[in-house]
Design a protein around this motif. Structure first.
Motif, short mmCIF file in Angstrom:
data_model
loop_
_atom_site.label_atom_id
_atom_site.label_comp_id
_atom_site.label_asym_id
_atom_site.label_seq_id
_atom_site.Cartn_x
_atom_site.Cartn_y
_atom_site.Cartn_z
N THR A 81 0.84 -1.20 0.00
CA THR A 81 0.00 0.00 0.00
C THR A 81 0.87 1.24 0.00
OG1 THR A 81 -1.42 -1.27 1.46
CG2 THR A 81 -1.95 1.05 1.16
N ARG A 82 1.87 1.23 0.88
CA ARG A 82 2.77 2.37 0.99
C ARG A 82 3.57 2.53 -0.30
NH1 ARG A 82 4.57 5.20 5.53
NH2 ARG A 82 3.35 3.87 6.88
N ALA A 83 4.00 1.42 -0.86
CA ALA A 83 4.80 1.50 -2.08
C ALA A 83 3.99 2.11 -3.21
CB ALA A 83 5.29 0.10 -2.46
N LEU A 84 2.73 1.66 -3.32
CA LEU A 84 1.86 2.21 -4.38
C LEU A 84 1.64 3.69 -4.17
CD1 LEU A 84 -0.95 -0.37 -4.99
CD2 LEU A 84 0.53 0.66 -6.67
N GLY A 85 1.38 4.06 -2.91
CA GLY A 85 1.15 5.48 -2.61
C GLY A 85 2.37 6.31 -2.96
N ASN A 86 3.54 5.78 -2.61
CA ASN A 86 4.77 6.52 -2.88
C ASN A 86 4.93 6.83 -4.35
OD1 ASN A 86 5.90 7.04 -0.48
ND2 ASN A 86 7.01 5.11 -0.33
N ILE A 87 4.60 5.87 -5.19
CA ILE A 87 4.86 6.10 -6.61
C ILE A 87 3.70 6.84 -7.26
CG2 ILE A 87 3.95 3.93 -7.50
CD1 ILE A 87 6.64 3.90 -9.10
N LEU A 88 2.49 6.57 -6.76
CA LEU A 88 1.31 7.18 -7.39
C LEU A 88 1.24 8.68 -7.13
CD1 LEU A 88 -0.93 5.99 -9.01
CD2 LEU A 88 -2.32 5.84 -6.98
N TYR A 89 1.64 9.10 -5.96
CA TYR A 89 1.49 10.51 -5.62
C TYR A 89 2.75 11.32 -5.89
CZ TYR A 89 -2.80 9.04 -3.50
OH TYR A 89 -4.04 8.52 -3.30
N THR A 90 3.79 10.68 -6.40
CA THR A 90 4.97 11.46 -6.75
C THR A 90 5.21 11.38 -8.25
OG1 THR A 90 6.34 9.54 -6.29
CG2 THR A 90 6.08 11.13 -4.53
N ARG A 91 5.69 10.24 -8.68
CA ARG A 91 6.08 10.11 -10.07
C ARG A 91 4.89 10.19 -11.01
NH1 ARG A 91 10.19 8.59 -13.32
NH2 ARG A 91 9.46 7.53 -15.17
N TYR A 92 3.77 9.59 -10.59
CA TYR A 92 2.62 9.55 -11.48
C TYR A 92 1.52 10.52 -11.05
CZ TYR A 92 4.85 5.59 -13.60
OH TYR A 92 5.75 4.80 -14.25
#
Lengths: 487, 338, 209
Positions: free
Chosen positions: C136-147
Motif C-alpha cells: 500500500t505504501r509502495a503504491l502510494g509513494n509512486i502514485l502521488y509522486t512520479r505519477y
C-alpha cells in the motif's frame, strides 16, 4: 522511500491554469445555475486567451516536466496556439445558438474548456500514458457535447455513435500502447525512441514485429481521431447530428490536436521506423483524399458536406506527413492553421443560416444568397474557393506546401492524386458558390446574424483572402515547430 | 521425512486455524442470540412492557426456543423462484457477517488474521452485504421482495461511499491499515474525540448499512411486508436474521476498533487496568449495540428521498471535507504518524 | 509451495471458467454473478502475488460498487435476451474472423520469437523490495509522486464522466414539491401555532360546526 523532488510546474503553467479555471467555473455554475451560462462562456474565452498568452510567453526551448511525461517546445506552442484560437472562436460564435436552441446550460462552456485542456495535454504528451489520459479527457468531453441537445434524437444519436466508435478506437490505442510497452519496456517517448534506435531490432536492423503491430494499432486509433479513411465512418453522422457550434468545434480544435499527436508519435518514438509507417500514411492519405472528393458530391446537407470535405483536408495534410521531412511537416502545420481558419469561417456562415428562427442546413437553402445576404454569400464564396485551393486564397498555399514537400521526396503519384482529387473537390465547392450566386433567390436568412458571428466572419474571411500578403508568422512558426521534430 | 514435514507444515496449522475460527464463531453466535434477546428486553423496558419472560429464567432461553421453532417449520421456495440463488442469498449474508471477524483484534494478540490491509478487508466485506439482499429480492420473483432489494441496493451503495471516507480519515490519523495498529495509535486519545464528526457519520452510516431503523426501508413491514425477506421462511429466514445481527455486531466491533480505542481501557490507571482487555473490547461493543437498539426503539423511519438526501448531500460532502481538513491539519502541524 | 501452486491453478481455472460463463449463460443476471465470481478469483490471484492492496481494491471497487450497479440495471432492464442472441448468431462469422485474425497475429508475434527482446532492467528499479515496505505504501509513494500528473489527469476524466452523466440525464422536475429542510427548521413556532384559552362549555373557535 523514493526520492521525490517537486516537478517544474512552470512548464505546464497554461494547462494548470486551465484546469484550475475549469474547476472554479464549474463551481460557479453549480451554485449560480444556468443563468450564468453567458458569464461562464465569456470567462472561458478569457481563460483561453490568458492561456494563449502564457503559451506564447513561455519558454520556447524544449523542456520536459512531470518526470518526462510532459513536454513543452516550439511544436507544442504552435499547436496549442491553434487549438486555443479554434476553441475560443467557436465558443464565441456559438453563443447565440446555445442561447436559442435550448442548450443554455452552464456545463457547455465548462466542458469545452475541459476538452481544450485535454487537447493541450495531448499536444504536450511525451509518454504513452500521458497521451492516453489527454486523449481520453478530450474525447469524453466531446462525446458529451455531441449529445448535448438531449431532446434532439439526432444529437443523441451523434453522441452515442461517437462514443461507441471512440471507445473502440481507445481500445485499439491501448492495445497498441501495451504492445509497445511490452516490447520496449518503456512508456516514455524518448526511451522508446532510444530502444528502437539502437538495437531494438534484430541483427538485420528490423524492428520486432510486436513494435510494428503496436505502431499499426496506435496509428489506426489516431487515424480515427483525425477521421481519416478508413476510420472516418463516424464523421458525417456526428457532424450532422451534433449541435452546430459543437460541429464547428469538432472541425477546428480536436482535429488539430489529434494531428499534432499523430506527428509527435510518428516522428518522435517511431522516427526510426519511418519506412514502415510511411506506407500506412500514404494509403490513408490517398484514401482520404479520394473519399473526401467523391463522397461529398452527392451531399445535400451542408454539415455533412463539410464533414466529407474535412476528411479530404486531413488527406491533404497527410500528404505532408508522408513525405516525412521537415518541409513536409511544415506543410502539415501550415495546412492545419489555414484549414482551421477556413472551417471556422464556414461554420460561422452555417450558424448564420437561420430562417424565421429555425436553423436550416440544406444546400438549397443557400439559393440566391447573393441577393438576400450579400455579405454572407461573399464570405462563404471566399471560404469555398479557398477550400477548393484556388489561388490566391489561403487554401491554395496550404496545398502548395504539402504537395511541394511530397514532390521533393519523390512521391509523385501521391502529389498527382492530390491535385486530381482537388479538381474533383473544386466541383462541389464551386457548386455552392453557383447555388448562391446563380440560383433563384428564396427567402433570406434572419437578420441581424449577431455581432459575434459577423465579426468572426469578417476576421476569418479577411485572413483567408489576404493570407498571401503576410504569411510570415505562420510559416516561421511552422518552420520552427517542424524543425524541432527532426533533431 | 517429507511426510512429517507435510504434517507439521500444513495439517497442524490448518487444524489450529480451524480451532481459532471455531473459538470465534461459536461465542459469536451465542452473542447474536443474546443480542436478539437483549434487544427485545430493552425495547420492552423502553415501552413499559415486560418482554420475553416465559422460557427459562427471565425468558433467557427465548432465542433458543425461537430457533427451534424456526427449524421445525417448512422451508418454502416460491414456484417462480430461482432455486439456487434463492438458497444462496441468505447464505451469502450469513457468511459475510462471520468472515469479517477474521481481522478484528480482540486484544493486542488475539486476532485470527493480522493482515496489513485489515481495514480494506472489512470495507470489502461490508460492501458485499448488498449482494445477499439484492439476490434474495430478485430470486424470490416477488414484487415486494424486488422493491426491497432495489431500495436496499441503492441505500447501501450510497452510504458505502461516506463510510469509505470515514475509514480514510481514520487511517490517515493512525497511519496504518492494520486494525491492531489503529487501536495502538489510540493509546493517547481515542479517535472519537479528534474525529468526532466522522464518528457520528460512521455510526449513522452503519445504521444504514445494516438496514436498521431509521433506515429500514428495505424491510418496511408497513408497505413492503418485509421487503426482500418476504418469501423466506424457516432456516433460510433464520440465516437472514443471524446474518443481519452478526453484521450489526461486526459493525459495532469495528466502531469500537476505529473510534473507541478497541481493547484499551479509558485510563491507564489502576482500577481500569485490572480488567482484562478482551473484556473492555466486549463491553464497548455491547455498549454500541445497545445504542443501535436504543435508536430503533426511539426513531421513526426515514422517507426514501430524505435517506438519499442525507447520504449524498450531507454525509458525502461533510466526510469529504473532513478528509481534506484532517489531512491538511496533519500536514500543517506535523502530526503525520510515521 | 505445492499448496500455493494448487491454489493458483484452482483460482486460475475458476476465473477462466467464470469468464466463459459470463458470455455463455442465458440469463444476464447470472452473467453478472459469474462476472463477480471471476473478480473474486482474480483478487485471490492478487493475494497470491502478495498484492493485497490491489486485491482488496478490486473487490471494493468492482464487486462492491460497479457490479452492484450492473446487477441493478440488468435486473430492471426489460430486454428479451434470446432475441439479441439471435442477432448475435448473424454477426458470429464476422466476429469470428476478427477474433481469428487477432489470434493469428498474436501467435505470429510469439512464434517468431520476437518476444525475447531485452526488456530493460530499468523497469524493475522503481519497485522497492516487497519486505521493505507494505505494498500500500509502495503504491502510494509512486502514485502521488512520479505519477501524480497522470493521477490528476485520470481524476479529471472521471470528473468529466460525472458531469456528462448529470448533464445528459438530470431533469429538473417542476411539478414536484420538495422538502426544504432549512425552511422547516427555521420555522418559528410563534408564527405557526396560536394558543387559545378556551373555557369549558364555551363555543370553541376550532369547532367548525
Amino acid at each position: 522511500m523514493i526520492e521525490f523532488s517537486a516537478p517544474d510546474y512552470l512548464t505546464a503553467l497554461p494547462e494548470m491554469f486551465l484546469a484550475t479555471v475549469s474547476l472554479v467555473l464549474l463551481m460557479v455554475g453549480v451554485f449560480v445555475g444556468n443563468r450564468s451560462t453567458k458569464l461562464l462562456t465569456w470567462l472561458s474565452v478569457v481563460a483561453m486567451g490568458a492561456a494563449f498568452i502564457m503559451v506564447l510567453v513561455g519558454s520556447h526551448a524544449p523542456s520536459t516536466t512531470f518526470f518526462g511525461m510532459f513536454v513543452s517546445d516550439s511544436f507544442s506552442i504552435f499547436m496549442k496556439c491553434l487549438v486555443l484560437i479554434g476553441a475560443a472562436v467557436t465558443l464565441i460564435m456559438g453563443m447565440g445558438y446555445v442561447k436559442r436552441e435550448s442548450m443554455n446550460r452552464f456545463e457547455f462552456p465548462v466542458l469545452i474548456l475541459i476538452a481544450t485542456l485535454g487537447m493541450l495535454l495531448m499536444i504536450s504528451a511525451n509518454d504513452l500514458i500521458a497521451l492516453y489520459v489527454g486523449l481520453e479527457l478530450q474525447s469524453l468531453s466531446l462525446y458529451i457535447v455531441a449529445a448535448f441537445r438531449r431532446e434532439s434524437i439526432r444529437s443523441s444519436e451523434a453522441g452515442l455513435k461517437y462514443f461507441v466508435l471512440g471507445a473502440l478506437s481507445s481500445g485499439m490505442l491501448l492495445y497498441g500502447c501495451s504492445m509497445i510497452y511490452g516490447f520496449t519496456g518503456f512508456t516514455g517517448f524518448h526511451e522508446i525512441a532510444a530502444v528502437i534506435g539502437h538495437g531494438g531490432g534484430d541483427a538485420h536492423g528490423v524492428a520486432p514485429i510486436g513494435i510494428l503491430i503496436g505502431l499499426v494499432f496506435i496509428a489506426a486509433a489516431l487515424a480515427f481521431k483525425v477521421s481519416a479513411v478508413p476510420f472516418h465512418m463516424w464523421t458525417p453522422d456526428v457532424y450532422e447530428g451534433a449541435p452546430t457550434p459543437v460541429t464547428a468545434f469538432f472541425a477546428a480544435a480536436p482535429k488539430i490536436a489529434a494531428m499534432a499527436l499523430f506527428l509527435r508519435v510518428l516522428l518522435g518514438p517511431f522516427h526510426e521506423l519511418v519506412e514502415q509507417w510511411q506506407q500506412i500514411i500514404i494509403f490513408i492519405s490517398i484514401a482520404s483524399m479520394v473519399l473526401g472528393a467523391f463522397a461529398a458530391i452527392g451531399q445535400r446537407n451542408i454539415k455533412r458536406l463539410i464533414a466529407y470535405s474535412s476528411i479530404g483536408h486531413i488527406g491533404y495534410a497527410m500528404v505532408g506527413l508522408s513525405a516525412g521531412t521537415p518541409d513536409g511537416v511544415r506543410g502539415v502545420l501550415v495546412y492545419l492553421a489555414i484549414y482551421m481558419v477556413m472551417s471556422l469561417g464556414t461554420f460561422a456562415c452555417i450558424l448564420a443560416m437561420r430562417r424565421r428562427g429555425q436553423m436550416v442546413e440544406r444546400i438549397e437553402d443557400l439559393a440566391g444568397l447573393s441577393k438576400t445576404n450579400p455579405m454572407i454569400a461573399l464570405a462563404l464564396a471566399v471560404f469555398m474557393f479557398s477550400m477548393a485551393g484556388i489561388p490566391p486564397m489561403a487554401g491554395f498555399f496550404g496545398k502548395l506546401y504539402v504537395f511541394l514537400a511530397a514532390i521533393e521526396e519523390g512521391l509523385y503519384a501521391l502529389a498527382v492524386i492530390g491535385v486530381l482529387t482537388s479538381a474533383v473537390g473544386a466541383f462541389y465547392y464551386i457548386r455552392i458558390v453557383k447555388v448562391m450566386y446563380f440560383d433563384k433567390p428564396t427567402e433570406g436568412f434572419d437578420k441581424p446574424m449577431g455581432a459575434e458571428i459577423s465579426s468572426v466572419l469578417a476576421v476569418t474571411g479577411f485572413v483567408t483572402l489576404f493570407f498571401f500578403v503576410y504569411p510570415t508568422p505562420v510559416i516561421e512558426g511552422a518552420q520552427a515547430a517542424a524543425a524541432l521534430l527532426f533533431p | 521425512m517429507a511426510e512429517s514435514n507435510f504434517w507439521v507444515d500444513y495439517i497442524l496449522p490448518l487444524l489450529l486455524i480451524v480451532g481459532y475460527i471455531a473459538a470465534i464463531i461459536l461465542p459469536l453466535l451465542l452473542i447474536v442470540a443474546l443480542v436478539t434477546y437483549g434487544e427485545r428486553k430493552i425495547w420492552a423496558a423502553m415501552q413499559y412492557r415486560k418482554g420475553p419472560n416465559v422460557v427459562g429464567p427471565f425468558g433467557l432461553f427465548q432465542p433458543l426456543a425461537d430457533g427451534l421453532k424456526m427449524m421445525l417449520k417448512e422451508t418454502i421456495i416460491p414456484a417462480g423462484a430461482n432455486r439456487v440463488l434463492f438458497i444462496l442469498a441468505p447464505m451469502i449474508l450469513f457468511t459475510l457477517g462471520l468472515i469479517g471477524w477474521a481481522v478484528i483484534p480482540f486484544n493486542s494478540v488475539m486476532v485470527l488474521a493480522d493482515i496489513n490491509v485489515g481495514i480494506l478487508y472489512l470495507f470489502a466485506v461490508s460492501s458485499l452485504g448488498v449482494y445477499g439482499i439484492i439476490i434474495a429480492g430478485w430470486a424470490s420473483n416477488s414484487k415486494y421482495g424486488f422493491l426491497g432489494a432495489m431500495r436496499s441496493a441503492a441505500q447501501m451503495v450510497s452510504y458505502e461511499v461516506s463510510i469509505g471516507f470515514v475509514l480514510v480519515t481514520v487511517l490517515l490519523a493512525a497511519g496504518s491499515l492494520n486494525l491492531r495498529d489503529i487501536v495502538e495509535a489510540q493509546k493517547g486519545l481515542w479517535f472519537f474525540i479528534p474525529l468526532a464528526p466522522m464518528f457520528v457519520i460512521y455510526f449513522i452510516s452503519a445504521l444504514a448499512e445494516t438496514n436498521r431503523t431509521p433506515f429500514d426501508l428495505p424491510e418496511a413491514e408497513g408497505e413492503l411486508v418485509g421487503g426482500y425477506q418476504v418469501e423466506y421462511s424457516s432456516m433460510t429466514w433464520v440465516l437472514f436474521m443471524l446474518g443481519e445481527y452478526a453484521n450489526i455486531v461486526l459493525l459495532s466491533g469495528l466502531c469500537v476498533v476505529l473510534f473507541l480505542g478497541g481493547w484499551l481501557p479509558p485510563f491507564h490507571v489502576e482500577p481500569f487496568t485490572w480488567i482484562p482487555d478482551v473484556v473492555w473490547f466486549l463491553a464497548k461493543t455491547a455498549f454500541v449495540i445497545f445504542v443501535f437498539t436504543w435508536v430503533k426503539a426511539t426513531l421513526p423511519r426515514y422517507r426514501y428521498d430524505q435517506l438519499m438526501r442525507l447520504g449524498w448531500k450531507v454525509f458525502l460532502p461533510a466526510s469529504l471535507a473532513w478528509v481534506v481538513i484532517t489531512a491538511g491539519a496533519m500536514h500543517l502541524f506535523g502530526w503525520m504518524p510515521q | 509451495m505445492i499448496i500455493e501452486t494448487i491454489v493458483f491453478y484452482v483460482l486460475a481455472v475458476v476465473t477462466v471458467a467464470a469468464g466463459v460463463m459470463v458470455i455463455a449463460s442465458r440469463n444476464p443476471v447470472q452473467s453478472v454473478l459469474f462476472l463477480i465470481l471471476a473478480f473474486f478469483n482474480a483478487s485471490g490471484l492478487f493475494v497470491l502475488l502478495g498484492a493485497e492492496f490491489l486485491a482488496m481494491i478490486l473487490i471494493i471497487v468492482y464487486v462492491g460498487a460497479v457490479a452492484v450497479l450492473f446487477l441493478f440495471v440488468v435486473m430492471m432492464l426489460d430486454i428479451n435476451f434470446s432475441e439479441l442472441r439471435a442477432g448475435f448468431l448473424q454477426y458470429l462469422p464476422i466476429g469470428a474472423i476478427v477474433g481469428i485474425i487477432l489470434l493469428a497475429e498474436l501467435i505470429l508475434v510469439f512464434a517468431t520469437g520476437a518476444v525475447d527482446i531485452h526488456v530493460p532492467e530499468v523497469v524493475a528499479v522503481a519497485m522497492p523490495a516487497p519486505d521493505e515496505v507494505s505494498n500500500t505504501r509502495a503504491l502510494g509513494n509512486i502514485l502521488y509522486t512520479r505519477y501524480a500528473y497522470l493521477f490528476q489527469g485520470a481524476g479529471f476524466i472521471l470528473l468529466v464522466a460525472m458531469i456528462g452523466a448529470i448533464v445528459l440525464t438530470h431533469r429538473q422536475r417542476v411539478d414536484v414539491r420538495r422538502q426544504k429542510i432549512a425552511d422547516q427548521v427555521a420555522r418559528d413556532p410563534k408564527a405557526a401555532i396560536t394558543l387559545k384559552d378556551v373555557k369549558p362549555g364555551e363555543e370553541g373557535s376550532w369547532k367548525s360546526d
